[in-house]
Design a protein around this motif. Sequence first.
Motif, PDB file in Angstrom:
ATOM      1  N   LEU A 139      39.507 -95.748 -64.622  1.00 18.53           N
ATOM      2  CA  LEU A 139      38.386 -95.176 -64.057  1.00 18.53           C
ATOM      3  C   LEU A 139      37.597 -95.988 -63.286  1.00 18.53           C
ATOM      4  O   LEU A 139      37.089 -95.975 -62.408  1.00 18.53           O
ATOM      5  CB  LEU A 139      37.659 -94.116 -64.853  1.00 18.53           C
ATOM      6  N   ILE A 143      36.875 -97.112 -59.422  1.00 17.66           N
ATOM      7  CA  ILE A 143      35.422 -97.090 -58.717  1.00 17.66           C
ATOM      8  C   ILE A 143      35.108 -98.425 -58.009  1.00 17.66           C
ATOM      9  O   ILE A 143      34.532 -98.521 -57.032  1.00 17.66           O
ATOM     10  CB  ILE A 143      34.345 -96.523 -59.961  1.00 17.66           C
ATOM     11  N   GLN A 148      38.757 -93.501 -53.865  1.00 19.42           N
ATOM     12  CA  GLN A 148      38.128 -92.148 -54.172  1.00 19.42           C
ATOM     13  C   GLN A 148      39.082 -91.135 -54.504  1.00 19.42           C
ATOM     14  O   GLN A 148      39.072 -90.247 -55.662  1.00 19.42           O
ATOM     15  CB  GLN A 148      37.584 -91.709 -53.094  1.00 19.42           C
ATOM     16  N   VAL A 151      39.607 -92.047 -58.198  1.00 22.32           N
ATOM     17  CA  VAL A 151      38.553 -91.781 -59.053  1.00 22.32           C
ATOM     18  C   VAL A 151      38.422 -90.310 -59.028  1.00 22.32           C
ATOM     19  O   VAL A 151      37.996 -89.895 -60.290  1.00 22.32           O
ATOM     20  CB  VAL A 151      37.207 -92.198 -58.141  1.00 22.32           C
ATOM     21  N   VAL A 155      38.472 -88.896 -62.858  1.00 20.60           N
ATOM     22  CA  VAL A 155      37.470 -88.090 -63.288  1.00 20.60           C
ATOM     23  C   VAL A 155      37.824 -86.772 -63.960  1.00 20.60           C
ATOM     24  O   VAL A 155      37.365 -86.361 -65.069  1.00 20.60           O
ATOM     25  CB  VAL A 155      36.234 -88.114 -62.530  1.00 20.60           C
ATOM     26  N   VAL A 178      30.169 -96.294 -66.834  1.00 26.30           N
ATOM     27  CA  VAL A 178      30.602 -95.634 -65.523  1.00 26.30           C
ATOM     28  C   VAL A 178      29.120 -95.280 -64.724  1.00 26.30           C
ATOM     29  O   VAL A 178      28.263 -94.991 -65.414  1.00 26.30           O
ATOM     30  CB  VAL A 178      31.077 -94.163 -65.792  1.00 26.30           C
ATOM     31  N   ASP A 181      26.573 -91.996 -60.043  1.00 26.92           N
ATOM     32  CA  ASP A 181      26.975 -91.016 -59.338  1.00 26.92           C
ATOM     33  C   ASP A 181      28.297 -90.452 -59.836  1.00 26.92           C
ATOM     34  O   ASP A 181      28.646 -89.088 -59.910  1.00 26.92           O
ATOM     35  CB  ASP A 181      27.425 -91.591 -57.961  1.00 26.92           C
ATOM     36  N   GLU A 182      29.226 -91.225 -60.418  1.00 24.58           N
ATOM     37  CA  GLU A 182      30.626 -90.869 -60.991  1.00 24.58           C
ATOM     38  C   GLU A 182      30.289 -90.097 -62.280  1.00 24.58           C
ATOM     39  O   GLU A 182      31.016 -88.987 -62.774  1.00 24.58           O
ATOM     40  CB  GLU A 182      31.343 -91.835 -61.125  1.00 24.58           C
ATOM     41  N   GLU A 238      29.269 -80.163 -56.220  1.00 20.17           N
ATOM     42  CA  GLU A 238      30.540 -81.119 -56.463  1.00 20.17           C
ATOM     43  C   GLU A 238      31.339 -80.848 -55.254  1.00 20.17           C
ATOM     44  O   GLU A 238      31.771 -79.863 -55.081  1.00 20.17           O
ATOM     45  CB  GLU A 238      31.114 -80.943 -57.690  1.00 20.17           C
TER      46      GLU A 238
END
Length: 259
Positions: A139, A143, A148, A151, A155, A178, A181-182, A238
């Motif tokens: 992960l 990132i 993406q 990611v 996630v 991490v 934002d993630e 989201e």
Amino acid sequence: MDYKSLSSFALSEQLSDFSLTLSGESQPSKLSAHRLLLAANSPLFFKLFAEDPKIEGVALPVPVNSVSGQTTKEFFENTLKFIYGEQTLESLRQLGLNENNAFRFFSASTLLDFTTASKIVSDFIEAKAFADSNLLPSLLEAIKFGQQHWVFKLVQKTAQEMKRILANDELRKVLLAVPFDEMKALLSRNDLEVANEDSVFNFVLEYIRFREQLPQNPKENYEKETISTDKAVAPQGEAKPAESKPGDPKPAEAKPTPT
């Protein structure tokens, strides 16, 4: 040089009719290539040559600094070598592909739009990255390299494994790395698997304290950017990133620039 071997022409100036310049430093690196091989392996280059038959080179907007003992130039060199030989997973392994650098190879192959290489590396990542021991490091790598598509998937998998992760001190330490934002996207998911809400709340407090201690990350405004600790609440805004398929070219800002 054995002129009967296609692989002998990889990175060679012999009969080379195209160049790839890795920009990013004061002295960019230039790689020699052959238009026919590029066009045969990359829809991006096929279209480029069809639109501008006289083009002699492109600049790739990538840094060339050393990363974990290998330069970005070396990753691009090895990705180029791939299209001059037997295009298999084993050949990529011989060129250096492993669990620790798969996203670097994926970044290079997708930027060049080498569809076969991208598919092989994508399958490799799918098989390796989601293993329990590789999940969080994968992960962080995804990132780091702006992947993406990966990611989002990692996630999602991390959310399903949060109960196990929060119960393990070593995994918790890795999870703290991490980015905000993630992390917000992770803890806002309504499929977050945890023992109870208190475990999430305690981790959020630990995460905030950890972030405040990082010199490169000034204290964020948690009044404006709050993380929901109620897993029963639907994610707030989201948005699922557009899922690029393996082999899709990079976003517009990362496209090769004619030279």
